[in-house]
Scaffold this motif. Structure first.
Motif, PDB file in Angstrom:
ATOM      1  N   PRO A   2       1.044  -1.228   0.069  1.00  0.00           N
ATOM      2  CA  PRO A   2       0.175  -0.139  -0.001  1.00  0.00           C
ATOM      3  C   PRO A   2       0.972   1.186   0.053  1.00  0.00           C
ATOM      4  O   PRO A   2       2.027   1.274   0.630  1.00  0.00           O
ATOM      5  N   VAL A   3       0.378   2.084  -0.753  1.00  0.00           N
ATOM      6  CA  VAL A   3       1.161   3.453  -0.732  1.00  0.00           C
ATOM      7  C   VAL A   3       0.288   4.610  -0.308  1.00  0.00           C
ATOM      8  O   VAL A   3       0.630   5.401   0.486  1.00  0.00           O
ATOM      9  N   GLU A   4      -0.813   4.714  -0.614  1.00  0.00           N
ATOM     10  CA  GLU A   4      -1.836   5.894   0.048  1.00  0.00           C
ATOM     11  C   GLU A   4      -3.263   5.427  -0.452  1.00  0.00           C
ATOM     12  O   GLU A   4      -3.547   4.719  -1.406  1.00  0.00           O
ATOM     13  N   LEU A   5      -4.072   5.970   0.341  1.00  0.00           N
ATOM     14  CA  LEU A   5      -5.668   5.973   0.110  1.00  0.00           C
ATOM     15  C   LEU A   5      -6.004   7.380  -0.234  1.00  0.00           C
ATOM     16  O   LEU A   5      -5.552   8.285   0.332  1.00  0.00           O
ATOM     17  N   ARG A   6      -7.090   7.386  -1.100  1.00  0.00           N
ATOM     18  CA  ARG A   6      -7.450   8.685  -1.840  1.00  0.00           C
ATOM     19  C   ARG A   6      -8.868   8.487  -2.353  1.00  0.00           C
ATOM     20  O   ARG A   6      -9.245   7.526  -2.594  1.00  0.00           O
ATOM     21  N   THR A   7      -9.491   9.628  -2.370  1.00  0.00           N
ATOM     22  CA  THR A   7     -10.704   9.894  -3.071  1.00  0.00           C
ATOM     23  C   THR A   7     -10.643  10.753  -3.986  1.00  0.00           C
ATOM     24  O   THR A   7     -10.282  11.975  -3.899  1.00  0.00           O
ATOM     25  N   ASP A   8     -11.747  10.523  -5.010  1.00  0.00           N
ATOM     26  CA  ASP A   8     -11.944  11.562  -5.962  1.00  0.00           C
ATOM     27  C   ASP A   8     -13.464  12.304  -5.803  1.00  0.00           C
ATOM     28  O   ASP A   8     -13.697  12.968  -6.678  1.00  0.00           O
ATOM     29  N   GLY A   9     -13.896  12.215  -4.618  1.00  0.00           N
ATOM     30  CA  GLY A   9     -15.289  12.498  -4.298  1.00  0.00           C
ATOM     31  C   GLY A   9     -16.243  11.801  -4.715  1.00  0.00           C
ATOM     32  O   GLY A   9     -17.559  12.079  -4.361  1.00  0.00           O
ATOM     33  N   ALA A  10     -16.248  10.595  -5.478  1.00  0.00           N
ATOM     34  CA  ALA A  10     -17.252   9.866  -5.755  1.00  0.00           C
ATOM     35  C   ALA A  10     -16.765   8.346  -5.158  1.00  0.00           C
ATOM     36  O   ALA A  10     -17.790   7.738  -4.926  1.00  0.00           O
ATOM     37  N   SER A  11     -15.557   7.880  -5.002  1.00  0.00           N
ATOM     38  CA  SER A  11     -15.245   6.877  -4.341  1.00  0.00           C
ATOM     39  C   SER A  11     -13.874   6.722  -3.862  1.00  0.00           C
ATOM     40  O   SER A  11     -13.082   7.726  -4.050  1.00  0.00           O
ATOM     41  N   TRP A  12     -13.580   5.806  -2.803  1.00  0.00           N
ATOM     42  CA  TRP A  12     -12.264   5.749  -2.396  1.00  0.00           C
ATOM     43  C   TRP A  12     -11.459   4.908  -3.051  1.00  0.00           C
ATOM     44  O   TRP A  12     -12.095   3.703  -3.320  1.00  0.00           O
ATOM     45  N   SER A  13     -10.083   4.912  -3.034  1.00  0.00           N
ATOM     46  CA  SER A  13      -9.211   4.059  -3.771  1.00  0.00           C
ATOM     47  C   SER A  13      -8.064   3.698  -3.127  1.00  0.00           C
ATOM     48  O   SER A  13      -7.680   4.697  -2.378  1.00  0.00           O
ATOM     49  N   LEU A  14      -7.308   2.698  -3.213  1.00  0.00           N
ATOM     50  CA  LEU A  14      -5.956   2.512  -2.898  1.00  0.00           C
ATOM     51  C   LEU A  14      -5.016   2.395  -3.940  1.00  0.00           C
ATOM     52  O   LEU A  14      -5.107   1.592  -4.828  1.00  0.00           O
ATOM     53  N   ARG A  15      -3.938   3.226  -3.777  1.00  0.00           N
ATOM     54  CA  ARG A  15      -2.655   3.185  -4.741  1.00  0.00           C
ATOM     55  C   ARG A  15      -1.732   2.236  -4.241  1.00  0.00           C
ATOM     56  O   ARG A  15      -1.448   2.412  -3.004  1.00  0.00           O
ATOM     57  N   ALA A  16      -1.372   1.304  -4.956  1.00  0.00           N
ATOM     58  CA  ALA A  16      -0.211   0.275  -4.248  1.00  0.00           C
ATOM     59  C   ALA A  16       0.707  -0.264  -5.456  1.00  0.00           C
ATOM     60  O   ALA A  16       0.249  -0.084  -6.565  1.00  0.00           O
ATOM     61  N   TRP A  17       1.552  -0.959  -4.896  1.00  0.00           N
ATOM     62  CA  TRP A  17       2.485  -1.688  -6.079  1.00  0.00           C
ATOM     63  C   TRP A  17       1.998  -3.145  -5.750  1.00  0.00           C
ATOM     64  O   TRP A  17       2.100  -3.853  -4.866  1.00  0.00           O
ATOM     65  N   CYS A  18       1.303  -3.495  -7.115  1.00  0.00           N
ATOM     66  CA  CYS A  18       1.171  -4.746  -7.401  1.00  0.00           C
ATOM     67  C   CYS A  18       2.098  -5.844  -7.564  1.00  0.00           C
ATOM     68  O   CYS A  18       2.750  -5.811  -8.733  1.00  0.00           O
ATOM     69  N   HIS A  19       2.492  -6.752  -6.729  1.00  0.00           N
ATOM     70  CA  HIS A  19       3.372  -7.855  -7.010  1.00  0.00           C
ATOM     71  C   HIS A  19       3.000  -8.669  -8.083  1.00  0.00           C
ATOM     72  O   HIS A  19       4.034  -9.434  -8.891  1.00  0.00           O
ATOM     73  N   ARG A  20       1.789  -8.827  -8.525  1.00  0.00           N
ATOM     74  CA  ARG A  20       1.378  -9.921  -9.457  1.00  0.00           C
ATOM     75  C   ARG A  20       1.513  -9.035 -10.821  1.00  0.00           C
ATOM     76  O   ARG A  20       1.895  -9.621 -11.792  1.00  0.00           O
ATOM     77  N   ALA A  21       1.103  -7.776 -10.703  1.00  0.00           N
ATOM     78  CA  ALA A  21       1.404  -6.949 -12.077  1.00  0.00           C
ATOM     79  C   ALA A  21       2.872  -6.190 -12.100  1.00  0.00           C
ATOM     80  O   ALA A  21       3.339  -6.317 -13.349  1.00  0.00           O
TER      81      ALA A  21
END
Length: 322
Positions: A181-200
């Motif tokens: 995990p790097v950070e949680l953020r919102t665009d005003g409509a939904s929340w999302s997680l920015r992260a480094w994905c080891h699978r991708a």
């Protein structure tokens, strides 16, 4: 040091209520209560004395007892309704209720403190709004995250731990992946997680409402400074900008959210603000024109100066066109 208009207005309105509850209050006591000087209290009374409701005839003005004031006491004899709190209109109450309900839809289930604050504010507004609140209003906001998801991710961020996600994509494909995990953020409509994905093997953004399960692992999350660098300095939290302005541009400090205002000995002022949107900051500085004496940091000044030159060049081309 000149006093901001907003601060004086707040004191003037508070003074009306204080005098209603404390008739005949001595001037020194009033000054001590508001943390100001006796001269300022008398200046406030003199200003209120020529203030009132539309019409501005003698019966429309706020009034005090001149005899009491001669004896060092302040007696409010006519408040013109200014000693009572304002009531919300129907449209104002409804707008606030709709806004609170919409905001409540955007708060993840893991943010208990925020949900409690929203519920408390809504309850108080409902009590103040009266029958207006009975109007049927349905508010639909962004999709809510499953209970505990946001709390789990915040815990992982705080502890620097890797997380295993079960995630359903927009194509309705369920995958399991380990992420840093790097950070949680919102665009005003939904929340999302920015992260480094080891699978991708790359950075990815995961919407919280599509996370089916999140489990903190024992492995430490690796640092990913390259992802932090992807976020512009203007983004969340904003960038500190300092403006050196003449006294006639004080309206910037009074009408713009600022962090600090410093009055200088030569009558000018230094305003420190946090600029979240570079376009907004550029527009503010361009609208001030020659009123801007200096800007820090220098690259902000250079960027705005570049926009100004581009605008002037465009005008020059238009004026020279056949």
């Amino acid at each position: 040091m000149a006093e901001p208009t907003a601060e004086r207005l707040t004191r003037l309105l508070s003074l009306m209520t204080y005098l209603r509850d404390n008739p005949g209050a001595p001037v020194p006591s009033v000054a001590a209560h508001f943390g100001t000087t006796e001269a300022q209290v008398l200046a406030d009374v003199n200003l209120l004395w020529v203030t009132g409701t539309p019409g501005y005839l003698p019966d429309d003005l706020i009034d005090f007892s001149a005899d009491a004031l001669d004896h060092g006491e302040i007696v409010l004899t006519q408040a013109r309704g200014m000693d009572r709190p304002l009531r919300l209109s129907t449209s104002e109450a409804m707008s606030l209720l709709v806004g609170l309900r919409a905001l409540a839809e955007l708060v993840p289930d893991g943010l208990g403190a925020a949900q409690t604050a929203l519920a408390s504010a809504t309850e108080k507004l409902l009590a103040a709004a009266g029958r207006v609140a009975d109007a049927p209003v349905e508010v639909t906001g962004g999709a809510r995250a499953p209970a505990g998801t946001a709390e789990t991710l915040r815990d992982a961020l705080a502890r620097g731990r890797r997380v295993r996600l079960r995630y359903v994509s927009a194509a309705d494909v369920v995958t399991e992946r380990d992420v840093d995990p790097v950070e949680l953020r919102t665009d005003g409509a939904s929340w999302s997680l920015r992260a480094w994905c080891h699978r991708a093997g790359a950075s990815r953004t995961f919407r919280l409402d599509r996370i089916l399960d999140a489990r903190i692992l024992d492995d430490a999350a690796a640092p990913h400074p390259e992802m932090t660098a992807e976020v512009p300095a203007w983004d969340v939290g904003g960038r500190e900008v300092v403006l050196h302005l003449p006294s006639q541009a004080r309206w910037v400090a009074e009408h713009t959210p600022v962090e600090e205002v410093t009055d200088l000995d030569d009558g000018t002022l230094r305003v420190r603000l946090r600029a979240v949107d570079p376009a907004w900051t550029a527009n503010l500085l361009l609208s001030l024109g020659e009123s801007v004496l200096a800007v820090e940091p220098a690259d902000v000044a250079g960027e705005v100066a570049g926009r100004a030159r581009a605008a002037l060049d465009a005008y020059e081309r238009l004026s020279s066109a056949p």
